[in-house]
Design an enzyme around this catalytic site. Structure first.
Site, short mmCIF file in Angstrom:
data_model
loop_
_atom_site.label_atom_id
_atom_site.label_comp_id
_atom_site.label_asym_id
_atom_site.label_seq_id
_atom_site.Cartn_x
_atom_site.Cartn_y
_atom_site.Cartn_z
N ASP A 1 52.13 -69.49 -46.90
CA ASP A 1 53.21 -70.23 -47.57
C ASP A 1 53.55 -71.51 -46.81
O ASP A 1 53.79 -72.56 -47.42
CB ASP A 1 54.46 -69.35 -47.67
CG ASP A 1 54.32 -68.25 -48.72
OD1 ASP A 1 53.35 -68.29 -49.49
OD2 ASP A 1 55.19 -67.35 -48.74
N ASN B 1 45.49 -66.60 -45.32
CA ASN B 1 46.35 -65.44 -45.61
C ASN B 1 45.86 -64.18 -44.91
O ASN B 1 46.65 -63.42 -44.33
CB ASN B 1 46.39 -65.21 -47.12
CG ASN B 1 47.35 -66.15 -47.84
OD1 ASN B 1 48.32 -66.63 -47.27
ND2 ASN B 1 47.06 -66.43 -49.09
N ASP C 1 42.21 -78.92 -53.63
CA ASP C 1 42.18 -77.48 -53.38
C ASP C 1 42.02 -77.25 -51.87
O ASP C 1 41.13 -77.83 -51.24
CB ASP C 1 41.02 -76.85 -54.13
CG ASP C 1 41.01 -75.33 -54.00
OD1 ASP C 1 41.60 -74.66 -54.86
OD2 ASP C 1 40.40 -74.84 -53.04
N ILE C 2 42.89 -76.42 -51.29
CA ILE C 2 42.80 -76.11 -49.86
C ILE C 2 41.59 -75.21 -49.63
O ILE C 2 41.45 -74.16 -50.26
CB ILE C 2 44.09 -75.43 -49.37
CG1 ILE C 2 45.29 -76.33 -49.63
CG2 ILE C 2 43.98 -75.08 -47.88
CD1 ILE C 2 46.63 -75.67 -49.33
N GLU D 1 46.42 -72.39 -54.57
CA GLU D 1 46.26 -73.46 -53.57
C GLU D 1 45.72 -74.75 -54.18
O GLU D 1 45.23 -75.63 -53.49
CB GLU D 1 45.33 -72.99 -52.44
CG GLU D 1 43.90 -72.71 -52.85
CD GLU D 1 43.65 -71.29 -53.32
OE1 GLU D 1 42.49 -70.85 -53.25
OE2 GLU D 1 44.62 -70.62 -53.76
#
Length: 297
Positions: free
Chosen positions: A187, A178, A170-171, A213
């Site tokens: 993106d 964003n 997971d980022i 993500e």
């Protein structure tokens, strides 16, 4: 492309083989429908079949019915080769599952055209399946396709008594990317993150986008310690990489958290149980401050 010929008459079978090879196709030959059916159940089976109607053991129509009743992922295109030219016979063959037919003795140019049609349809079907299984943003497997393949891999590991490991990634603080830099930047981070995962894997490992993500990696034949090493190597690569910002000429850094689970074949764990453990390990990694790897207990 490999084409399967099912023909009991030796001279006709040989003529078909020579003709198809002259056109550049690979050829696998069967002497009756039963042998053709056995070949079609092998790994890497041909996707295009030219079958005689009248054969011993299993005729061409029964072969069509069995192929259509099978739950194979890929489509098998079948051309029936027959001396039966009546309209009702042609309809009977098509209703049995044949895609096309050629009347004996076959005309080479007609056969070539009909084989070409089959080849185009198979190519289109493969492209449709590829698009249906691919995440459009990152180009890796989408969630559904990843889960299907993971299920197959768990079943294979059970049969072969081998381990399997799963990494859930997971980022970290992706929403902040964003909010600060815009969704186009988000993106781009997702695309480059997926590329980092893909480049870290062996040819038989596979990766998919689980959602948002979150990403998942399957490592067949790998137990806990090596899987943790893979996750740690990816974590370091992500941490050290600069992620490009579109239209700004700059770059940002991101980190990621990883949960790792190893599944032994004797455990009997199903798909949901394995994913639940990986998710719990990822949650633990986030609780430790993120940008780390945690093994499932």
């Amino acid at each position: 492309m490999n084409i399967l010929i099912a023909e009991d008459e030796p001279v006709s079978r040989h003529l078909l083989e020579v003709t198809l090879r002259k056109w550049g196709y690979e050829v696998t030959a069967a002497r009756d429908g039963a042998e053709a059916w056995e070949i079609l159940n092998r790994p890497e089976a041909p996707n295009l079949v030219i079958s005689d109607w009248m054969m011993p053991k299993m005729d061409g129509l029964e072969l069509c019915r069995r192929v259509r009743g099978d739950q194979k992922k890929e489509y098998t295109y079948i051309i029936i080769l027959t001396g039966k030219g009546k309209k009702e016979d042609i309809v009977k063959g098509l209703n049995a599952g044949a895609d096309d037919y050629v009347i004996k003795p076959f005309d080479r140019e007609e056969l070539k055209s009909r084989v070409g049609i089959g080849e185009r349809i198979i190519s289109l079907e493969r492209e449709v399946r590829r698009l249906a299984s691919t995440d459009p943003l990152t180009g890796i497997l989408n969630r559904g396709a990843f889960m299907d393949r993971l299920t197959q891999e768990i079943n294979r590991c059970n049969r072969e008594n081998t381990p399997l490991s799963l990494i859930m990634a997971d980022i970290d603080h992706f929403k902040k990317v964003n909010d600060t830099h815009g969704h186009q930047a988000g993106d781009r981070v997702l695309q480059e993150f997926a590329e980092t995962l893909r480049n870290a894997l062996r040819s038989y490992d596979f990766v998919g986008r689980y959602g948002g993500e979150e990403f998942m990696i399957c490592l067949p034949g790998t137990d806990g310690a090596p899987a943790r090493d893979v996750a740690e190597r990816i974590r370091k690569e992500v941490e050290s990489r600069s992620f490009t910002l579109p239209d700004k000429g700059g770059a940002i850094g991101v980190t990621a958290s990883f949960g790792v689970v190893s599944r032994a074949p004797e455990s009997g764990e199903d798909l949901d149980m394995v994913i639940k453990r990986a998710d719990k390990a990822l949650y633990e990694a986030k609780g430790r401050g993120r940008n780390c790897v945690c093994m499932a207990r």
